[in-house]
Design an enzyme around this catalytic site. Sequence first.
Site, short mmCIF file in Angstrom:
data_model
loop_
_atom_site.label_atom_id
_atom_site.label_comp_id
_atom_site.label_asym_id
_atom_site.label_seq_id
_atom_site.Cartn_x
_atom_site.Cartn_y
_atom_site.Cartn_z
N HIS A 84 43.92 -13.83 34.80
CA HIS A 84 43.59 -12.42 35.01
C HIS A 84 43.09 -12.20 36.44
O HIS A 84 43.50 -11.25 37.12
CB HIS A 84 42.53 -12.01 33.99
CG HIS A 84 41.88 -10.69 34.26
ND1 HIS A 84 42.31 -9.51 33.70
CD2 HIS A 84 40.81 -10.36 35.04
CE1 HIS A 84 41.55 -8.52 34.13
NE2 HIS A 84 40.63 -9.01 34.95
N GLU A 85 42.21 -13.07 36.91
CA GLU A 85 41.66 -12.90 38.26
C GLU A 85 42.71 -13.17 39.34
O GLU A 85 42.74 -12.50 40.37
CB GLU A 85 40.46 -13.82 38.43
CG GLU A 85 39.27 -13.45 37.58
CD GLU A 85 38.85 -12.01 37.76
OE1 GLU A 85 38.83 -11.51 38.91
OE2 GLU A 85 38.56 -11.35 36.75
N HIS A 102 44.74 -10.11 39.82
CA HIS A 102 44.11 -9.11 40.69
C HIS A 102 44.48 -9.38 42.16
O HIS A 102 44.80 -8.44 42.91
CB HIS A 102 42.59 -9.15 40.55
CG HIS A 102 42.05 -8.32 39.43
ND1 HIS A 102 42.34 -6.98 39.27
CD2 HIS A 102 41.23 -8.64 38.39
CE1 HIS A 102 41.72 -6.51 38.21
NE2 HIS A 102 41.04 -7.49 37.65
N GLU A 147 42.48 -3.03 35.52
CA GLU A 147 42.05 -4.14 34.65
C GLU A 147 43.09 -4.41 33.57
O GLU A 147 43.40 -5.57 33.27
CB GLU A 147 40.69 -3.81 34.01
CG GLU A 147 39.52 -3.83 34.96
CD GLU A 147 39.28 -5.21 35.56
OE1 GLU A 147 39.48 -6.22 34.87
OE2 GLU A 147 38.92 -5.27 36.75
#
Length: 471
Positions: free
Chosen positions: A287-288, A291, A352
């Site tokens: 997930h990071e 980003h 997100e």
Amino acid sequence: MNITRGLKLLRRNCLFFRLALTPTKNCNRTCLGKGQRCVSNVPNTEVWKSARHISRRFYSQSPRLLKEKITSLQISPVGLIPNHFSAGSTQLIRSFHTSPSLRAAPFPFFWIIIKPVQKLFAILVGRSIRKWWKALPPNKRELFKESVRTNKWKILLGVSSLGVLFVMFYFTHLEETPITGRARLLVFGKEHLRQLSQMEYSMWMDKYESKMLPETDARYQVVKRVVGHLSESNKDIPQVSALTWAIHVVDEPEVNAFVLPNGEVFVFTGLLNAVSDIHQLSFILGHEIAHAVLEHAIEKASLVHFLDFLSLIFLTMIWAICPHDILAVVGQRIQSKLQEFIFDRPYSRTLEAEADKVGLQFAAKACVDVRASSVFWQRMELVETMKGEPRLPEWLSTHPSHENRAEHLDRLIPEALKIRERCNCPSLSGPDPRLIFRLNRQHLLESYKAQESQNSTNQDLSKTEVDFSHT
């Protein structure tokens, strides 16, 4: 964005363990999708020998231990992540986030300085207009109003032209988001992003340099292996292969992790203590990484800058119309909050959700058990319920709620499982962890409440005995 643990985890099969048995086998596979090819090479046998002990789940501990253990997953000296997860850390739920505040809205150094100057200028202009209007004699006010009515079409044309310029600026600065293809506004360029990334990296290093774990620490090695495996499995994506990933593990209880746009990965030991297995850790780091790959930092900065520039017009009008400075300050505050809750926070939640989607795809291509992603957020929601802490409405947050996040991932998991199949990943054996969690959820809540009730009764009895003895 507080996490718990309680119950034994079932083992599950994943590439992390299969690769430990067949370290020389390279997996070159083609995945359906927009120009994506799955590639996974694992040259280091020791990486996965230690990782094979990591995957355990959190479902069947005795209820008696639930009160004591709700968020503490420890990594042993040999680099293994046990399955405990303890309720003792009361700050975890409210403090958990996976994006630092500054990363959400970086600005080139010039704009950092000019932004407050712009607002001050708008306030002074609006205040000057108000004072000028108050100083006008009544007859001149009437003449001015008459002039406005006479030239209303010219004024309307001028305002419309200004609006057209803003619209043209917006559409001429739209670019396509990597991987997802979503159109987004980009005002700042890659060089601005690089400068801001370096500035923020220096800031975080100054703050946590003394708390960085050495590279020989087992926890550092686990994070390094997970990030390395994710990047290797997704190196067919240009934005992933273009970055050089650097690992920093901060010895802090805060449940947090983030990746700067230049590939600097920061993971706090509080997060390592919070996840129950390597699959959940892989999803969070995926997930990071998403980003950073999707360049959400500069996208959010561009939107904030564009909205701030538009808000200068409203700010000038507020200070020109309000009869007193106090009312103008209140109006300015209301305008700022409206912008935050109508544009900034919903947009942040959208980013997100997109990072969840792409991060899940990254994890699927790395042959992670993607079902663990949903369980992670369900566990967080369960701890929040058990602690009885008040829940903020989602519209007040920059992140989706735990419950909505788990539901969103549940909708994405079927497609992620297809990606695993197309990448020739080992099949997932054993029951679905989501089903096991849901079957145990009510039992956990009842057991926890029973323990709390018993402890409360014991405390009351103890207090009564003390008071009687004193009397």
